[in-house]
Design a protein around this motif. Structure first.
Motif, mmCIF file in Angstrom:
data_model
loop_
_atom_site.group_PDB
_atom_site.id
_atom_site.type_symbol
_atom_site.label_atom_id
_atom_site.label_comp_id
_atom_site.label_asym_id
_atom_site.label_seq_id
_atom_site.Cartn_x
_atom_site.Cartn_y
_atom_site.Cartn_z
ATOM 1 N N VAL A 140 -27.415 15.405 33.846
ATOM 2 C CA VAL A 140 -27.554 16.927 33.254
ATOM 3 C C VAL A 140 -28.155 16.495 31.909
ATOM 4 O O VAL A 140 -29.254 17.256 31.552
ATOM 5 C CB VAL A 140 -26.262 17.429 32.931
ATOM 6 N N ALA A 141 -27.806 15.395 31.257
ATOM 7 C CA ALA A 141 -28.625 14.921 30.065
ATOM 8 C C ALA A 141 -30.029 14.718 30.130
ATOM 9 O O ALA A 141 -30.998 15.146 29.453
ATOM 10 C CB ALA A 141 -27.941 13.661 29.319
ATOM 11 N N MET A 142 -30.404 14.238 31.422
ATOM 12 C CA MET A 142 -31.776 13.869 31.632
ATOM 13 C C MET A 142 -32.728 15.094 31.896
ATOM 14 O O MET A 142 -33.772 15.260 31.322
ATOM 15 C CB MET A 142 -31.820 12.767 32.882
ATOM 16 N N ARG A 143 -31.945 16.156 32.707
ATOM 17 C CA ARG A 143 -32.748 17.405 32.985
ATOM 18 C C ARG A 143 -33.037 18.131 31.623
ATOM 19 O O ARG A 143 -33.953 18.683 31.563
ATOM 20 C CB ARG A 143 -31.810 18.125 33.858
ATOM 21 N N GLN A 144 -32.006 17.859 30.615
ATOM 22 C CA GLN A 144 -32.233 18.411 29.263
ATOM 23 C C GLN A 144 -33.043 17.568 28.209
ATOM 24 O O GLN A 144 -33.325 18.215 27.376
ATOM 25 C CB GLN A 144 -30.828 18.745 28.526
ATOM 26 N N GLY A 145 -33.659 16.581 28.758
ATOM 27 C CA GLY A 145 -34.509 15.962 28.118
ATOM 28 C C GLY A 145 -33.769 14.836 27.060
ATOM 29 O O GLY A 145 -34.499 14.006 26.194
#
Length: 128
Positions: free
Chosen positions: A32-37
């Motif tokens: 999730v954090a990665m997808r949010q940048g």
């Protein structure tokens, strides 16, 4: 004595399942954090998952391969191609070792390896 051995076996199974679940939660949070940048936050969650998996002596699981794939992807996005290549190669080896090298997970790892080669400008290798 026999009942005690069975109880110990059941407890060990429960502990392993709980450990793997905790690692999968951290993997999910990192994704999730990665997808949010938020790559730094993702890296922290992936490291937490790695620590959990290693403490549970579960280094050869599909969860570890998934972790390595996600670490590789995050490293590639950050431009850390050497780290990405290392993590993705490790994931690929685990998938081959567990005979899941024809799975969706394997396809994702191979796609990420191709992306690393592409971003390095190694176009012939990216096509392999």
């Amino acid at each position: 004595k026999e009942q005690f051995a069975k109880a110990v076996g059941i407890l060990d199974d429960c502990h392993s399942a709980r450990t793997e679940l905790a690692a999968k939660v951290k993997l999910g949070e990192g994704t999730v954090a990665m997808r949010q940048g938020a790559l730094a936050a993702a890296a922290e969650q992936f490291q937490a998952a790695r620590t959990i998996l290693q403490s549970g002596n579960m280094q050869d699981t599909l969860a570890m391969a998934s972790l390595l794939q996600l670490e590789g992807k995050a490293s590639r996005i950050r431009g850390a191609y050497d780290v990405a290549q290392q993590r993705l190669d490790e994931a690929w080896e685990l998938l081959k070792k567990t005979e899941t090298d024809k799975s969706n997970d394997a396809a994702q790892v191979l796609q990420q390896i191709g992306a690393v080669y592409f971003q390095r400008g190694e176009f012939p290798r990216a096509q392999e």
